[in-house]
Design a protein around this motif. Structure first.
Motif, PDB file in Angstrom:
ATOM      1  N   LYS A   1      36.933  49.920   5.026  1.00 38.40           N
ATOM      2  CA  LYS A   1      36.566  48.593   5.503  1.00 38.40           C
ATOM      3  C   LYS A   1      35.170  48.237   5.013  1.00 38.40           C
ATOM      4  N   LEU A   2      35.014  46.997   4.560  1.00 39.34           N
ATOM      5  CA  LEU A   2      33.758  46.543   3.975  1.00 39.34           C
ATOM      6  C   LEU A   2      32.895  45.838   5.013  1.00 39.34           C
TER       7      LEU A   2
ATOM      8  N   GLU B   1      14.485  39.320   0.019  1.00 37.58           N
ATOM      9  CA  GLU B   1      15.923  39.111  -0.134  1.00 37.58           C
ATOM     10  C   GLU B   1      16.602  40.476  -0.128  1.00 37.58           C
ATOM     11  N   ILE B   2      17.485  40.685   0.814  1.00 39.56           N
ATOM     12  CA  ILE B   2      18.113  41.996   0.998  1.00 39.56           C
ATOM     13  C   ILE B   2      19.629  41.823   1.001  1.00 39.56           C
ATOM     14  N   GLY B   3      20.282  42.702   0.286  1.00 34.76           N
ATOM     15  CA  GLY B   3      21.736  42.743   0.287  1.00 34.76           C
ATOM     16  C   GLY B   3      22.219  44.157   0.536  1.00 34.76           C
ATOM     17  N   ILE B   4      23.138  44.307   1.455  1.00 40.82           N
ATOM     18  CA  ILE B   4      23.649  45.632   1.825  1.00 40.82           C
ATOM     19  C   ILE B   4      25.169  45.595   1.781  1.00 40.82           C
ATOM     20  N   LEU B   5      25.746  46.627   1.155  1.00 37.46           N
ATOM     21  CA  LEU B   5      27.199  46.821   1.143  1.00 37.46           C
ATOM     22  C   LEU B   5      27.503  48.163   1.775  1.00 37.46           C
ATOM     23  N   ILE B   6      28.423  48.167   2.747  1.00 30.49           N
ATOM     24  CA  ILE B   6      28.801  49.406   3.437  1.00 30.49           C
ATOM     25  C   ILE B   6      30.329  49.476   3.474  1.00 30.49           C
TER      26      ILE B   6
END
Length: 202
Positions: A53-54, A42-47
């Motif tokens: 801008k998200l 399970e991977i979550g990425i926020l940039i």
């Protein structure tokens, strides 16, 4: 031709920086998806881009679900230390509030002459400062209320003036639109209804 090594520093050219950001962002998200599929992770990425801008990726479920899972997982880590520190801070705050309440009650009793307690010079100076702060807040709140009431009266005055002008215009329009004025003959000269003509003379 071999590809040169990229220096790890900020790209000064804004166009090149944006192009590099788009390429590497796409590659990062692609690698995250591949890792999730291959390893059942399970991977979550926020940039966030330089413009705010998200961009986000949650391989399984939603980002909110991953964040909730992360909070639950990390809640137990160091819970004993945080619990002790939290209780100590809470006790300190409670003691501080109790002392402040006792001081205020003592000051009120002294001002109204209730009880036999006395106050030291430092306590009286502190009470005086608190009273000045309270008076300032009361006056500020009073001025805000008065200003709001003045603005409300001004708004009502403007509405009444506009309504009065509208009614006056309607009355003028009705009066001038329905009045029929006949020409007034100031001289008593008689105007015959027939016109003399030589054609009808015998």
């Amino acid at each position: 031709m071999a590809r040169g090594k990229v220096q790890m520093k900020r790209i000064e050219n804004p166009v090149h920086r944006q192009v590099t950001f788009c390429k590497r962002r796409t590659g990062l998200l692609k690698k995250a998806k591949e890792l999730s599929i291959l390893c059942d992770a399970e991977i979550g990425i926020l940039i966030y881009s330089a413009h705010g801008k998200l961009y986000e990726l949650a391989t399984n479920g939603t980002m909110q679900g991953l964040m909730d899972k992360y909070v639950k997982t990390t809640a137990g880590a160091g819970s004993s230390e945080t619990t002790v520190d939290g209780k100590a801070k809470e006790k300190q705050e409670i003691d501080m509030l109790k002392n402040e309440i006792d001081f205020l009650e003592k000051g009120l009793r002294y001002m109204f002459g209730v009880g036999s307690g006395t106050m030291t010079l430092d306590e009286m100076n502190t009470l005086e400062k608190n009273l000045e702060v309270w008076i300032y807040h009361v006056r500020s709140a009073k001025m805000d209320i008065m200003f709001q009431e003045i603005q409300l009266l001004k708004n009502k005055e403007g509405i009444l003036k506009a309504a009065n002008k509208h009614l006056q215009d309607k009355m003028d329009e009705h009066f001038w639109g329905t009045s029929n004025f006949l020409p007034v003959n100031s001289s008593n000269q008689y105007y015959p209804l027939t016109v003399d003509s030589e054609i009808y003379q015998v």
